[in-house]
Design an enzyme around this catalytic site. Sequence first.
Site, PDB file in Angstrom:
ATOM      1  N   TYR A 194       0.972  -1.280  -0.030  1.00  0.00           N
ATOM      2  CA  TYR A 194      -0.101   0.002   0.020  1.00  0.00           C
ATOM      3  C   TYR A 194       0.876   1.354   0.109  1.00  0.00           C
ATOM      4  O   TYR A 194       1.788   1.242   0.724  1.00  0.00           O
ATOM      5  CB  TYR A 194      -0.922   0.042   1.214  1.00  0.00           C
ATOM      6  N   HIS A 250      -6.075   1.929  -1.209  1.00  0.00           N
ATOM      7  CA  HIS A 250      -6.012   0.704  -1.774  1.00  0.00           C
ATOM      8  C   HIS A 250      -4.709   0.093  -1.843  1.00  0.00           C
ATOM      9  O   HIS A 250      -3.880   1.119  -2.221  1.00  0.00           O
ATOM     10  CB  HIS A 250      -6.997   0.781  -2.880  1.00  0.00           C
ATOM     11  N   LYS A 271      -5.107  -4.077  -9.446  1.00  0.00           N
ATOM     12  CA  LYS A 271      -3.545  -4.016  -9.113  1.00  0.00           C
ATOM     13  C   LYS A 271      -2.682  -4.371 -10.144  1.00  0.00           C
ATOM     14  O   LYS A 271      -3.012  -5.149 -10.990  1.00  0.00           O
ATOM     15  CB  LYS A 271      -3.607  -4.931  -7.807  1.00  0.00           C
TER      16      LYS A 271
END
Length: 299
Positions: free
Chosen positions: A231, A239, A270
């Site tokens: 993070y 997020h 991601k």
Amino acid sequence: MIDLILSRNNVFIWSAEDWLKLRKDYRIIGELIGCLPKKPRQDIFLGLPLLLQPEEVSLLLEKNIARLVRYSCLQKPPSNSLKQAFEEYRNTLYVEQEKCLKKERQKQIIGMMDKIIEGKKRKMLGIDTRKKKVMKSLDPKVQAAFNNIEINRQDLLKEEMAKLPKLDKSEALIQTHTAYPWTDENDIEIIEWKYPSNEKQQLRYKTYKDLWERGYYVTNGEKFGGDFLAYPGDPIMFHSQFIILCKDKKEEIPITELSAQCRIACHVRKTQVYAFFSENQIIKYQSFQWAESATFENV
């Protein structure tokens, strides 16, 4: 130093102050696994203790931020002296709660004193004390008699305070400790930490340490099929950006596995990252992102 409590091969933080310090000052997140005292039946918001990852423990010990301990006194039944100390502590809390209850009740009575005096005067004159009747103005003669009645405020305060029922010990609040309150240094045993102990654990720890030293907040990545999640800031506000998976450089990754992992990372917005040791044992990273294949038509 912060005490990391070893219990059955797991390492915990029980102190709320230590939990906050680790999160704010050292970016150590861990995982809260305890139930909240006031909401024990829900599993959405969890509380202390904080369960630490092995990599987090190793980092804290290496950076000399904490020490790993075990309380020998918790491994055996409480002694008679400890039972007596506990009872004295409970009695002290009971007396303090009783004083606090009386103080709060006194504050309430003083705040309502004018209404109490008015109601008492009405009862003495036999006047209806219901709310609708109180709003109506009194007859001049009755009003004069009402005004002539004198009531001592201090005596009335004592009278009202005497109505307060005595707090029973069974009704007193019970304190839930977030740290052991009777710690004795003689009961503390310093434990040697033996993680990492093999090459795979070395890779995990070095990866975690490298990400941490780069300023990331690092948590467990199992929920997305990885080893870690990285993070850019506190997970409460940000997020995660990367799903980190530790792999041996020589290990082959089946195309189906690679495709599945990259697809999951893409779905949750991601980047899939593989961490491995380079030739000189430095952590290197290889990132993958899912890209839709283009279609072509013959013209």
